[in-house]
Design a protein around this motif. Structure first.
Motif, PDB file in Angstrom:
ATOM      1  N   ALA A   1       0.836  -1.201   0.000  1.00  0.00           N
ATOM      2  CA  ALA A   1       0.000   0.000   0.000  1.00  0.00           C
ATOM      3  C   ALA A   1       0.868   1.247   0.000  1.00  0.00           C
ATOM      4  O   ALA A   1       0.589   2.203  -0.736  1.00  0.00           O
ATOM      5  CB  ALA A   1      -0.916   0.002   1.217  1.00  0.00           C
ATOM      6  N   ALA A   2       1.953   1.242   0.794  1.00  0.00           N
ATOM      7  CA  ALA A   2       2.804   2.431   0.861  1.00  0.00           C
ATOM      8  C   ALA A   2       3.469   2.685  -0.482  1.00  0.00           C
ATOM      9  O   ALA A   2       3.490   3.825  -0.969  1.00  0.00           O
ATOM     10  CB  ALA A   2       3.852   2.258   1.959  1.00  0.00           C
ATOM     11  N   VAL A   3       4.015   1.627  -1.096  1.00  0.00           N
ATOM     12  CA  VAL A   3       4.686   1.819  -2.386  1.00  0.00           C
ATOM     13  C   VAL A   3       3.693   2.287  -3.441  1.00  0.00           C
ATOM     14  O   VAL A   3       3.955   3.244  -4.182  1.00  0.00           O
ATOM     15  CB  VAL A   3       5.377   0.524  -2.846  1.00  0.00           C
ATOM     16  N   SER A   4       2.505   1.644  -3.509  1.00  0.00           N
ATOM     17  CA  SER A   4       1.599   2.013  -4.596  1.00  0.00           C
ATOM     18  C   SER A   4       1.043   3.407  -4.383  1.00  0.00           C
ATOM     19  O   SER A   4       0.854   4.154  -5.353  1.00  0.00           O
ATOM     20  CB  SER A   4       0.478   0.985  -4.752  1.00  0.00           C
ATOM     21  N   ASN A   5       0.824   3.799  -3.120  1.00  0.00           N
ATOM     22  CA  ASN A   5       0.336   5.156  -2.899  1.00  0.00           C
ATOM     23  C   ASN A   5       1.404   6.191  -3.196  1.00  0.00           C
ATOM     24  O   ASN A   5       1.101   7.264  -3.728  1.00  0.00           O
ATOM     25  CB  ASN A   5      -0.172   5.325  -1.465  1.00  0.00           C
ATOM     26  N   SER A   6       2.670   5.869  -2.885  1.00  0.00           N
ATOM     27  CA  SER A   6       3.735   6.817  -3.224  1.00  0.00           C
ATOM     28  C   SER A   6       3.855   6.966  -4.733  1.00  0.00           C
ATOM     29  O   SER A   6       4.083   8.067  -5.239  1.00  0.00           O
ATOM     30  CB  SER A   6       5.073   6.349  -2.653  1.00  0.00           C
ATOM     31  N   ILE A   7       3.707   5.852  -5.454  1.00  0.00           N
ATOM     32  CA  ILE A   7       3.775   5.917  -6.916  1.00  0.00           C
ATOM     33  C   ILE A   7       2.648   6.786  -7.450  1.00  0.00           C
ATOM     34  O   ILE A   7       2.856   7.634  -8.321  1.00  0.00           O
ATOM     35  CB  ILE A   7       3.699   4.498  -7.525  1.00  0.00           C
ATOM     36  N   THR A   8       1.433   6.580  -6.917  1.00  0.00           N
ATOM     37  CA  THR A   8       0.304   7.362  -7.408  1.00  0.00           C
ATOM     38  C   THR A   8       0.480   8.841  -7.088  1.00  0.00           C
ATOM     39  O   THR A   8       0.061   9.702  -7.854  1.00  0.00           O
ATOM     40  CB  THR A   8      -1.003   6.855  -6.777  1.00  0.00           C
ATOM     41  N   LEU A   9       1.113   9.126  -5.961  1.00  0.00           N
ATOM     42  CA  LEU A   9       1.253  10.518  -5.534  1.00  0.00           C
ATOM     43  C   LEU A   9       2.249  11.292  -6.377  1.00  0.00           C
ATOM     44  O   LEU A   9       2.132  12.501  -6.502  1.00  0.00           O
ATOM     45  CB  LEU A   9       1.686  10.540  -4.064  1.00  0.00           C
ATOM     46  N   THR A  10       3.222  10.608  -6.995  1.00  0.00           N
ATOM     47  CA  THR A  10       4.130  11.329  -7.878  1.00  0.00           C
ATOM     48  C   THR A  10       3.459  11.490  -9.234  1.00  0.00           C
ATOM     49  O   THR A  10       3.006  10.516  -9.812  1.00  0.00           O
ATOM     50  CB  THR A  10       5.455  10.573  -8.056  1.00  0.00           C
ATOM     51  N   PRO A  11       3.385  12.727  -9.760  1.00  0.00           N
ATOM     52  CA  PRO A  11       2.734  12.933 -11.052  1.00  0.00           C
ATOM     53  C   PRO A  11       3.460  12.151 -12.142  1.00  0.00           C
ATOM     54  O   PRO A  11       4.681  12.038 -12.114  1.00  0.00           O
ATOM     55  CB  PRO A  11       2.894  14.431 -11.294  1.00  0.00           C
ATOM     56  N   GLY A  12       2.709  11.598 -13.077  1.00  0.00           N
ATOM     57  CA  GLY A  12       3.332  10.835 -14.152  1.00  0.00           C
ATOM     58  C   GLY A  12       3.178   9.347 -13.999  1.00  0.00           C
ATOM     59  O   GLY A  12       3.410   8.610 -14.950  1.00  0.00           O
ATOM     60  N   THR A  13       2.817   8.890 -12.818  1.00  0.00           N
ATOM     61  CA  THR A  13       2.606   7.453 -12.630  1.00  0.00           C
ATOM     62  C   THR A  13       1.381   7.241 -11.746  1.00  0.00           C
ATOM     63  O   THR A  13       1.223   7.926 -10.746  1.00  0.00           O
ATOM     64  CB  THR A  13       3.811   6.781 -11.960  1.00  0.00           C
ATOM     65  N   ILE A  14       0.507   6.312 -12.136  1.00  0.00           N
ATOM     66  CA  ILE A  14      -0.648   5.959 -11.310  1.00  0.00           C
ATOM     67  C   ILE A  14      -0.698   4.436 -11.206  1.00  0.00           C
ATOM     68  O   ILE A  14      -0.581   3.744 -12.214  1.00  0.00           O
ATOM     69  CB  ILE A  14      -1.979   6.452 -11.914  1.00  0.00           C
ATOM     70  N   THR A  15      -0.817   3.924  -9.996  1.00  0.00           N
ATOM     71  CA  THR A  15      -0.986   2.485  -9.831  1.00  0.00           C
ATOM     72  C   THR A  15      -2.412   2.122 -10.203  1.00  0.00           C
ATOM     73  O   THR A  15      -3.354   2.651  -9.648  1.00  0.00           O
ATOM     74  CB  THR A  15      -0.736   2.077  -8.384  1.00  0.00           C
ATOM     75  N   MET A  16      -2.560   1.219 -11.167  1.00  0.00           N
ATOM     76  CA  MET A  16      -3.910   0.864 -11.601  1.00  0.00           C
ATOM     77  C   MET A  16      -4.410  -0.386 -10.889  1.00  0.00           C
ATOM     78  O   MET A  16      -5.590  -0.515 -10.617  1.00  0.00           O
ATOM     79  CB  MET A  16      -3.932   0.579 -13.098  1.00  0.00           C
ATOM     80  N   GLU A  17      -3.513  -1.321 -10.611  1.00  0.00           N
ATOM     81  CA  GLU A  17      -3.982  -2.599 -10.078  1.00  0.00           C
ATOM     82  C   GLU A  17      -2.819  -3.282  -9.367  1.00  0.00           C
ATOM     83  O   GLU A  17      -1.667  -3.095  -9.744  1.00  0.00           O
ATOM     84  CB  GLU A  17      -4.485  -3.466 -11.243  1.00  0.00           C
ATOM     85  N   VAL A  18      -3.121  -4.047  -8.338  1.00  0.00           N
ATOM     86  CA  VAL A  18      -2.101  -4.820  -7.647  1.00  0.00           C
ATOM     87  C   VAL A  18      -2.447  -6.287  -7.832  1.00  0.00           C
ATOM     88  O   VAL A  18      -3.606  -6.668  -7.701  1.00  0.00           O
ATOM     89  CB  VAL A  18      -2.071  -4.487  -6.138  1.00  0.00           C
ATOM     90  N   ALA A  19      -1.456  -7.085  -8.190  1.00  0.00           N
ATOM     91  CA  ALA A  19      -1.722  -8.512  -8.374  1.00  0.00           C
ATOM     92  C   ALA A  19      -0.665  -9.312  -7.643  1.00  0.00           C
ATOM     93  O   ALA A  19       0.471  -8.865  -7.504  1.00  0.00           O
ATOM     94  CB  ALA A  19      -1.721  -8.868  -9.856  1.00  0.00           C
ATOM     95  N   GLU A  20      -1.063 -10.477  -7.164  1.00  0.00           N
ATOM     96  CA  GLU A  20      -0.139 -11.320  -6.438  1.00  0.00           C
ATOM     97  C   GLU A  20       0.108 -12.580  -7.258  1.00  0.00           C
ATOM     98  O   GLU A  20      -0.815 -13.123  -7.850  1.00  0.00           O
ATOM     99  CB  GLU A  20      -0.734 -11.684  -5.081  1.00  0.00           C
ATOM    100  N   ASP A  21       1.373 -12.991  -7.323  1.00  0.00           N
ATOM    101  CA  ASP A  21       1.696 -14.245  -7.980  1.00  0.00           C
ATOM    102  C   ASP A  21       1.918 -15.290  -6.900  1.00  0.00           C
ATOM    103  O   ASP A  21       2.923 -15.261  -6.217  1.00  0.00           O
ATOM    104  CB  ASP A  21       2.954 -14.061  -8.844  1.00  0.00           C
ATOM    105  N   PRO A  22       0.972 -16.205  -6.709  1.00  0.00           N
ATOM    106  CA  PRO A  22       1.082 -17.130  -5.572  1.00  0.00           C
ATOM    107  C   PRO A  22       2.272 -18.078  -5.695  1.00  0.00           C
ATOM    108  O   PRO A  22       2.815 -18.505  -4.677  1.00  0.00           O
ATOM    109  CB  PRO A  22      -0.239 -17.891  -5.593  1.00  0.00           C
TER     110      PRO A  22
END
Lengths: 175, 114
Positions: free
Chosen positions: A115-136
């Motif tokens: 959550a912290a990484v994806s929110n930081s990515i979204t907060l920087t202009p130019g990148t938005i996290t669209m989806e998180v997926a897990e590879d089991p």
């Protein structure tokens, strides 16, 4: 549904009470007591939604200071760079945009870390996290990031370009 | 006087980035790129104005209460903004909105559209 635990209630109470003090900013006994009662009620009901794992992780000084260092030193620099890039693109007439969605692996394992990484990515202009997926099978988490100017399509290199510095800083706080 | 200049510099930085974000929203070619540009407004656009406001309230007006409230506004925007833009972008994608020009790579479409 999780059960309400005492450390979680205490942590939620501290956060609520800190917010109460910040918003009222008056230290008369009346206000403080009213705030404590309200925060306690909120903490009793909301603790199980607010805290999912260990409640006292921020009490560890090493983690606390790397958290502070990240949000006060590393993140503002990245934010500034990304904002200047974005402003250059916009004032240049939005001509050379090359948007795309890339899949990047992240080293984070826990929910909070992702959550912290994806929110930081979204907060920087130019990148938005669209989806998180897990590879089991590989026990890895992947982020799908919308990138305004795709420079790399290789997952590892794109990940380094998008979140290299951010993730290094956050790895000291979360796993 | 010096304080006033410092505050104005912060306000100016905030306004420049807010202008960049707004122009981006108007001029970018597709939904997701417009959303990218809007992040500019809510990060450095608001942060610049908030920092200037905090300095002015704390030193110019000697009002700790106002300064803290402005800082809390900035903090809350920083916490809530990424969640909002993530959900908007994801919702738009799931609703089937695609850019007119083909995207450079579309790993999300590759992995989830059958």
């Amino acid at each position: 549904m999780q059960k309400t635990k005492l450390p979680a209630v205490v942590a939620t109470f501290v956060v609520c009470f800190a917010f109460w003090i910040l918003l009222t900013w008056s230290f008369s006994a009346q206000e403080l007591i009213a705030g404590a009662v309200v925060s306690l009620c909120v903490a009793l009901f909301a603790a199980r939604f607010f805290i999912h794992k260990k409640a006292g992780w921020l009490a560890n000084p090493a983690k606390f200071f790397s958290c502070l260092g990240f949000w006060l030193c590393i993140f503002p620099v990245e934010l500034w760079k990304a904002n200047v890039n974005m402003a250059k693109i916009v004032f240049g007439g939005c001509k050379n945009v090359n948007p795309g969605i890339v899949k990047v692996p992240t080293a984070m394992k826990s929910d909070y870390g992702v959550a912290a990484v994806s929110n930081s990515i979204t907060l920087t202009p130019g990148t938005i996290t669209m989806e998180v997926a897990e590879d089991p099978q590989e026990q890895r988490n992947y982020l799908y990031v919308h990138w305004i100017n795709v420079e790399e399509t290789d997952p590892a290199k794109a990940g380094e370009a998008i979140k290299g510095t951010l993730e290094k800083g956050l790895r000291r706080v979360w796993q | 006087m010096v304080l006033r200049i410092v505050c104005d510099v912060f306000f100016l930085i905030g306004l420049i980035f807010a202008l960049a974000g707004t122009l981006g929203i108007l001029k970018m070619p597709d939904t997701f790129s417009r959303m990218q540009a809007s992040t500019c407004v809510s990060t450095l656009g608001t942060l610049g104005v908030c920092i200037g406001g905090v300095l002015y309230a704390a030193i110019g007006m000697h009002s700790a209460s106002a300064a803290v409230k402005i800082a809390v506004i900035g903090l809350l925007i920083l916490i809530t903004n990424p969640i909002g833009s993530h959900v908007l972008a994801r919702g738009a994608y799931k609703a089937g909105i695609r850019p007119e020009k083909k995207m450079e790579t579309d790993d999300l479409g590759r992995d989830f559209d059958e």
